[in-house]
Design a protein around this motif. Structure first.
Motif, PDB file in Angstrom:
ATOM      1  N   ALA A  17      31.636  21.835  39.373  1.00 36.58           N
ATOM      2  CA  ALA A  17      31.263  22.085  40.767  1.00 36.58           C
ATOM      3  C   ALA A  17      32.290  21.461  41.703  1.00 36.58           C
ATOM      4  CB  ALA A  17      29.885  21.515  41.044  1.00 36.58           C
ATOM      5  N   THR A  18      32.715  20.274  41.344  1.00 37.39           N
ATOM      6  CA  THR A  18      33.699  19.591  42.187  1.00 37.39           C
ATOM      7  C   THR A  18      35.044  20.319  42.181  1.00 37.39           C
ATOM      8  OG1 THR A  18      32.647  17.470  41.822  1.00 37.39           O
ATOM      9  CG2 THR A  18      34.925  17.432  42.559  1.00 37.39           C
ATOM     10  N   VAL A  19      35.416  20.776  41.013  1.00 41.57           N
ATOM     11  CA  VAL A  19      36.658  21.547  40.936  1.00 41.57           C
ATOM     12  C   VAL A  19      36.547  22.766  41.846  1.00 41.57           C
ATOM     13  CG1 VAL A  19      38.218  22.833  39.460  1.00 41.57           C
ATOM     14  CG2 VAL A  19      37.084  20.807  38.567  1.00 41.57           C
ATOM     15  N   SER A  20      35.442  23.444  41.729  1.00 44.35           N
ATOM     16  CA  SER A  20      35.210  24.621  42.565  1.00 44.35           C
ATOM     17  C   SER A  20      35.331  24.248  44.039  1.00 44.35           C
ATOM     18  CB  SER A  20      33.826  25.199  42.274  1.00 44.35           C
ATOM     19  OG  SER A  20      33.557  26.286  43.125  1.00 44.35           O
ATOM     20  N   ARG A  21      34.819  23.098  44.387  1.00 48.48           N
ATOM     21  CA  ARG A  21      34.875  22.676  45.793  1.00 48.48           C
ATOM     22  C   ARG A  21      36.302  22.487  46.277  1.00 48.48           C
ATOM     23  NH1 ARG A  21      30.271  19.267  44.032  1.00 48.48           N
ATOM     24  NH2 ARG A  21      28.440  20.427  44.725  1.00 48.48           N
ATOM     25  N   VAL A  22      37.118  21.847  45.459  1.00 48.78           N
ATOM     26  CA  VAL A  22      38.487  21.664  45.954  1.00 48.78           C
ATOM     27  C   VAL A  22      39.230  22.995  45.943  1.00 48.78           C
ATOM     28  CG1 VAL A  22      38.417  19.688  44.371  1.00 48.78           C
ATOM     29  CG2 VAL A  22      40.445  21.120  44.428  1.00 48.78           C
ATOM     30  N   LEU A  23      38.890  23.821  44.992  1.00 49.21           N
ATOM     31  CA  LEU A  23      39.543  25.127  44.909  1.00 49.21           C
ATOM     32  C   LEU A  23      39.278  25.962  46.156  1.00 49.21           C
ATOM     33  CD1 LEU A  23      41.124  25.420  42.440  1.00 49.21           C
ATOM     34  CD2 LEU A  23      39.189  26.499  41.304  1.00 49.21           C
ATOM     35  N   ASN A  24      38.029  25.921  46.592  1.00 49.20           N
ATOM     36  CA  ASN A  24      37.647  26.787  47.699  1.00 49.20           C
ATOM     37  C   ASN A  24      37.509  26.052  49.021  1.00 49.20           C
ATOM     38  OD1 ASN A  24      37.221  29.220  46.017  1.00 49.20           O
ATOM     39  ND2 ASN A  24      35.648  27.911  45.098  1.00 49.20           N
ATOM     40  N   ASP A  25      37.739  24.765  48.970  1.00 46.87           N
ATOM     41  CA  ASP A  25      37.638  23.965  50.172  1.00 46.87           C
ATOM     42  C   ASP A  25      36.291  24.209  50.840  1.00 46.87           C
ATOM     43  OD1 ASP A  25      38.715  22.066  51.848  1.00 46.87           O
ATOM     44  OD2 ASP A  25      39.321  23.579  53.324  1.00 46.87           O
ATOM     45  N   THR A  26      35.268  24.170  50.022  1.00 45.56           N
ATOM     46  CA  THR A  26      33.961  24.593  50.484  1.00 45.56           C
ATOM     47  C   THR A  26      33.047  23.422  50.810  1.00 45.56           C
ATOM     48  OG1 THR A  26      32.114  26.014  49.871  1.00 45.56           O
ATOM     49  CG2 THR A  26      33.093  24.700  48.123  1.00 45.56           C
ATOM     50  N   ALA A  27      33.530  22.222  50.551  1.00 46.08           N
ATOM     51  CA  ALA A  27      32.757  21.025  50.901  1.00 46.08           C
ATOM     52  C   ALA A  27      33.724  19.850  50.850  1.00 46.08           C
ATOM     53  CB  ALA A  27      31.623  20.815  49.912  1.00 46.08           C
ATOM     54  N   VAL A  28      33.333  18.778  51.450  1.00 43.92           N
ATOM     55  CA  VAL A  28      34.230  17.628  51.496  1.00 43.92           C
ATOM     56  C   VAL A  28      34.276  16.922  50.144  1.00 43.92           C
ATOM     57  CG1 VAL A  28      34.853  15.567  52.777  1.00 43.92           C
ATOM     58  CG2 VAL A  28      33.494  17.357  53.879  1.00 43.92           C
ATOM     59  N   VAL A  29      35.473  16.660  49.692  1.00 41.55           N
ATOM     60  CA  VAL A  29      35.654  15.940  48.429  1.00 41.55           C
ATOM     61  C   VAL A  29      36.503  14.706  48.723  1.00 41.55           C
ATOM     62  CG1 VAL A  29      36.649  16.063  46.122  1.00 41.55           C
ATOM     63  CG2 VAL A  29      35.563  18.086  47.124  1.00 41.55           C
ATOM     64  N   LYS A  30      36.140  13.612  48.120  1.00 42.09           N
ATOM     65  CA  LYS A  30      36.886  12.371  48.364  1.00 42.09           C
ATOM     66  C   LYS A  30      38.365  12.585  48.016  1.00 42.09           C
ATOM     67  CE  LYS A  30      35.040   8.636  46.499  1.00 42.09           C
ATOM     68  NZ  LYS A  30      34.967   7.675  45.392  1.00 42.09           N
ATOM     69  N   GLU A  31      39.229  12.055  48.863  1.00 46.62           N
ATOM     70  CA  GLU A  31      40.668  12.236  48.676  1.00 46.62           C
ATOM     71  C   GLU A  31      41.117  11.960  47.253  1.00 46.62           C
ATOM     72  OE1 GLU A  31      43.291  13.642  49.751  1.00 46.62           O
ATOM     73  OE2 GLU A  31      42.001  14.333  51.369  1.00 46.62           O
ATOM     74  N   GLU A  32      40.639  10.844  46.735  1.00 49.88           N
ATOM     75  CA  GLU A  32      41.098  10.427  45.422  1.00 49.88           C
ATOM     76  C   GLU A  32      40.647  11.405  44.327  1.00 49.88           C
ATOM     77  OE1 GLU A  32      39.308   6.868  43.845  1.00 49.88           O
ATOM     78  OE2 GLU A  32      39.848   7.839  41.949  1.00 49.88           O
ATOM     79  N   THR A  33      39.390  11.817  44.434  1.00 51.58           N
ATOM     80  CA  THR A  33      38.873  12.787  43.469  1.00 51.58           C
ATOM     81  C   THR A  33      39.685  14.073  43.533  1.00 51.58           C
ATOM     82  OG1 THR A  33      36.719  11.920  44.135  1.00 51.58           O
ATOM     83  CG2 THR A  33      36.751  13.797  42.624  1.00 51.58           C
ATOM     84  N   LYS A  34      39.912  14.489  44.745  1.00 48.94           N
ATOM     85  CA  LYS A  34      40.650  15.715  44.974  1.00 48.94           C
ATOM     86  C   LYS A  34      42.014  15.642  44.287  1.00 48.94           C
ATOM     87  CE  LYS A  34      41.137  18.528  48.993  1.00 48.94           C
ATOM     88  NZ  LYS A  34      41.027  18.469  50.467  1.00 48.94           N
ATOM     89  N   LYS A  35      42.633  14.502  44.451  1.00 50.02           N
ATOM     90  CA  LYS A  35      43.954  14.340  43.847  1.00 50.02           C
ATOM     91  C   LYS A  35      43.884  14.476  42.325  1.00 50.02           C
ATOM     92  CE  LYS A  35      48.048  11.414  43.646  1.00 50.02           C
ATOM     93  NZ  LYS A  35      48.147  11.868  42.239  1.00 50.02           N
ATOM     94  N   ARG A  36      42.870  13.869  41.742  1.00 50.11           N
ATOM     95  CA  ARG A  36      42.725  13.960  40.293  1.00 50.11           C
ATOM     96  C   ARG A  36      42.567  15.416  39.857  1.00 50.11           C
ATOM     97  NH1 ARG A  36      38.693  10.147  40.156  1.00 50.11           N
ATOM     98  NH2 ARG A  36      37.407  11.430  38.808  1.00 50.11           N
ATOM     99  N   VAL A  37      41.768  16.125  40.628  1.00 48.98           N
ATOM    100  CA  VAL A  37      41.547  17.540  40.300  1.00 48.98           C
ATOM    101  C   VAL A  37      42.851  18.326  40.408  1.00 48.98           C
ATOM    102  CG1 VAL A  37      40.412  19.652  41.054  1.00 48.98           C
ATOM    103  CG2 VAL A  37      39.132  17.505  40.987  1.00 48.98           C
TER     104      VAL A  37
END
Lengths: 330, 330
Positions: A17-37
């Motif tokens: 779900a989190t991957v999907s979020r960063v992919l689609n920019d559909t919800a806020v993801v913590k910077e650090e998590t985003k970077k890992r993804v």
DNA sequence: ATGAAAGCGCTAACAA
DNA sequence: TTGTTAGCGCTTTCAT
């Protein structure tokens, strides 16, 4: 390149779900998590599978384009306009040729539905009720392109062909021509040509002049030139308006064969502004149809429909223009 | 029109597997059962969702087409060839323009992968290693179209441009011309043009003749004509071979401006057989490139690859032909 | 801000 | 010959 979103999640140590979020920019993801993804994505050369995405989201980011024939003169330019704008809005296009056959056209709408296109750009010679019904059934947003819907049922992008022809007549009259003839193929074959002819007739009548027609058996150079030549040898007008560029070239050569000087003895005005108007001598004055713009504007129109942006009118009329060249400069 | 396979199954009183079977004719179904399914399908106006099908089967029945520019002269005809054959084999095409930019080209291969196309038809000016690497990465079956791979890494459909140019030289020599010049744009811009020029040079040398070049600043009528005219006024050859039709028209008009009679004083031979060769006076002799066939044959080639049919060669050479017209008939 | 889990509509084993 | 079931690779609630 065939890692899945699940692989990315595992490598990044997050949920899909989190991957999907960063992919689609559909919800806020913590910077650090985003970077890992993002790192995981790069590491795995991951690319989202658009088909799976389409199934889940019911949006395919592709639009269907139905044209009579891409290879027809300058239709490709229109398609190019579509594709350019489509890309700006991250759409892809599925292109199909209908050859203008009603059954193929309606069939295609059906298969486009199967492909789950988000919308349709449709071109045809003459819009029929069957077309409208099919669009209705398929429940697809449709924009007509270089196709007139006199009843305004379907959004469309067009020029005012009738007005363009009237402008042509007035342009030639202003140059001192009274005896203007209209060169076209047979009637009832090409709605565009018919609209132009109607405009010609109306303008002539409004000016109190007698319309006069040169009709060719086919809208094609080789047969048209002979036909025009024989009709021209009987009665010589001061100016000719041809319903398209190819016929205009035929009219030019026919005139020259009869030793008429163009533009001095007879002026020639064409329609469409295709490349050939500048490969003749003299170059041809022509009404330019904005082929690229038809496509570009229609596609933009469709993106508005799909993004439920505000729409002001359902019938967009693009401006036409008279490109004056040597064939009417005297 | 948005019934699912499940709805059909329910209405027909069977399982969705059975519906799938009659839909894909993938196993024998009892006549009577089949009829019930077909009735249900008709009753519900059911149409299979190609996206779901694509996800489940990993085959989308669509192929990606990457061209530099659909609106380039006669590229549309090639695309038409592709689409016609694609339809015969129930494929759809996703069309994209690359403008010949390497990054766009490789990007497009990636997004085509995302779309899960079953294969790729690729056109470019000059095939680079980067292209080949990208195809490799994407693991997509690719066929090159009107694009040469000198190293034969990727299946391709082409004509032999070098041989065509040699044929042109020999054709003109057989007509008594010894002094033949080659008209082209700048070198290194257009791989096609360069191949033709190489053929010209080789044929001239084999005949013990001196090659002579007329180079234009751009491959475009308006600038070419002036350039050709000035070079022609210095030294008049007996024949001109132009690397494409548009340059040939420029060469024709330049010659006529200098009062050279075509074909009597100078013969002109063009390349590509686009429509304009028959809108000039005299009509132009030209080497015809089978644009439609490029597309049609390449697509057929791809269907063979996808259907693992037997392939004999990976490099298909299509025949070219000299279309003789008045510009070389003396 | 993140995860779990239920689909999206179909195909394709595997059973029966 | 037909049905059951487990995915295909994502998005999207609903929890947490």
């Amino acid at each position: 390149m065939s890692a899945t979103i699940y692989d990315v999640a595992r490598v990044a140590g997050v949920s899909m779900a989190t991957v999907s979020r960063v992919l689609n920019d559909t919800a806020v993801v913590k910077e650090e998590t985003k970077k890992r993804v993002l790192d995981a994505i790069a590491q795995l050369s991951y690319r989202p599978n658009a088909v799976a995405r389409g199934l889940a989201s019911k949006k395919t980011k592709t639009i269907g384009v139905i044209v009579p024939d891409v290879s027809a003169t300058y239709m490709a330019e229109l398609v190019r306009g579509i594709e350019d704008v489509a890309r700006m809005y991250q759409y892809h296009i599925i292109l199909s040729n209908s050859d203008g056959q009603l059954t193929r056209e309606t069939d295609l709408v059906g298969t486009m539905w199967e492909k789950q296109v988000d919308g349709l750009l449709f071109m045809t010679m003459e819009l029929r009720q069957e077309h409208v019904d099919t669009f209705e059934q398929a429940q697809l947003p449709v924009v007509l392109c270089r196709t007139d819907d006199p009843e305004g049922r379907i959004p469309s992008v067009n020029i005012d062909n009738k007005q363009a022809a009237k402008d042509a007549v007035n342009f030639l009259m202003a140059k001192g021509s009274g005896k203007i003839a209209f060169v076209s193929g047979p009637e009832g074959v090409n709605a565009l040509s018919d609209a132009r002819k109607a405009g010609y007739i109306q303008a002539m009548q409004e000016a109190g002049l007698e319309p006069s027609y040169i009709m060719t058996p086919r809208e094609e150079y080789a047969t048209a030139i002979a036909s025009i030549r024989s009709q021209l040898s009987v009665d010589r007008p001061q100016a000719l308006i041809a319903s398209n560029d190819e016929l205009a070239v035929a009219a030019l050569h026919a005139s020259q064969d009869l030793q008429f000087r163009v533009p001095n003895d007879v002026m020639i005005l064409a329609f469409d502004n295709t490349k050939i108007t500048q490969l003749t001598r003299p170059h041809l004055t022509t009404i330019s149809q904005p082929m690229y713009d038809y496509g570009a504007v229609a596609m933009r129109f469709l993106t508005k429909l799909l993004g439920d942006e505000q729409i002001s009118t359902y019938t967009v009329i693009l401006p036409h223009q008279i490109e004056e060249r040597a064939s009417t400069m005297k």
